[in-house]
Design an enzyme around this catalytic site. Structure first.
Site, PDB file in Angstrom:
ATOM      1  N   VAL A   9      69.160  42.171  51.705  1.00 37.47           N
ATOM      2  CA  VAL A   9      70.024  43.178  51.386  1.00 37.47           C
ATOM      3  C   VAL A   9      69.233  44.195  50.258  1.00 37.47           C
ATOM      4  CG1 VAL A   9      72.341  43.746  50.253  1.00 37.47           C
ATOM      5  CG2 VAL A   9      72.192  41.878  51.766  1.00 37.47           C
ATOM      6  N   CYS A  10      68.483  43.412  49.502  1.00 42.40           N
ATOM      7  CA  CYS A  10      67.810  44.442  48.556  1.00 42.40           C
ATOM      8  C   CYS A  10      66.676  45.138  49.419  1.00 42.40           C
ATOM      9  CB  CYS A  10      66.970  43.310  47.585  1.00 42.40           C
ATOM     10  SG  CYS A  10      68.289  42.416  46.542  1.00 42.40           S
ATOM     11  N   ASP A  11      66.040  44.894  50.300  1.00 44.00           N
ATOM     12  CA  ASP A  11      65.064  45.402  51.125  1.00 44.00           C
ATOM     13  C   ASP A  11      65.851  46.687  51.606  1.00 44.00           C
ATOM     14  OD1 ASP A  11      62.370  44.802  53.137  1.00 44.00           O
ATOM     15  OD2 ASP A  11      64.025  46.142  53.882  1.00 44.00           O
TER      16      ASP A  11
END
Length: 172
Positions: free
Chosen positions: A64-66
């Site tokens: 998700v951060c990516d």
């Protein structure tokens, strides 16, 4: 003593404790000290006069951060030089640089909260149990007034990208 907020967020369904205040639109943005690299620090004044979109991610090495950082990198290209798009995580600066190089991230400035966790505590996103910063989005105007805030309730979910971008565009 740092304010502790319980019952406001989870990680994969398990409750987590956030340290620091819950900021609101209209609040003056707190200052912070973040690392651009191991030796160079930046603070809010380094972005004076710019609109700031601050995307907070627990760790760039997660799915998700990516995706969150890639999305804001794409959006940053269309927002222009009046807008500073910052991604804050507690990843070490050289890990951030490696990730950006591998991912082709060239419009977002990644900044690390690893040393002092001052951003996490000032913005109310430091997770006590994990010592990571909770996924969240802040949009600040040119005078460092907060105009948009999104504190996610579940760390593994995506933020509302479109609303954050609209908040920035409204200031242009």
């Amino acid at each position: 003593m740092t304010e502790q907020r319980t019952g406001v967020a989870t990680f994969k369904g398990s409750p987590i404790t956030l340290l620091g205040p819950q900021l609101q639109p209209g609040d003056k943005a707190p200052d912070f000290t973040l690392n651009k690299n191991l030796l160079e620090e930046v603070s809010l004044k380094d972005f004076a006069g710019k609109i700031k979109l601050i995307s907070v991610a627990p760790s760039l090495d997660t799915g998700v951060c990516d995706a969150q950082t890639r999305r804001f990198n794409t959006e940053a290209a269309e927002l222009g030089d009046q807008v500073a798009v910052l991604t804050v995580s507690v990843d070490l600066p050289f890990a951030q640089a490696r990730w950006c190089g591998a991912a082709g991230i060239d419009r977002v400035l990644t900044l690390s909260d690893y040393k002092q966790r001052s951003f996490g505590q000032s913005y109310g996103v430091l997770i006590q149990e994990l010592q990571l910063d909770m996924r969240s989005i802040f949009v600040l105007d040119q005078n460092d007034k907060i105009v948009y805030v999104e504190y996610l309730k579940e760390m593994s979910e995506h933020p509302d990208y479109d609303s954050a971008i609209q908040a920035v565009k409204h200031l242009l």
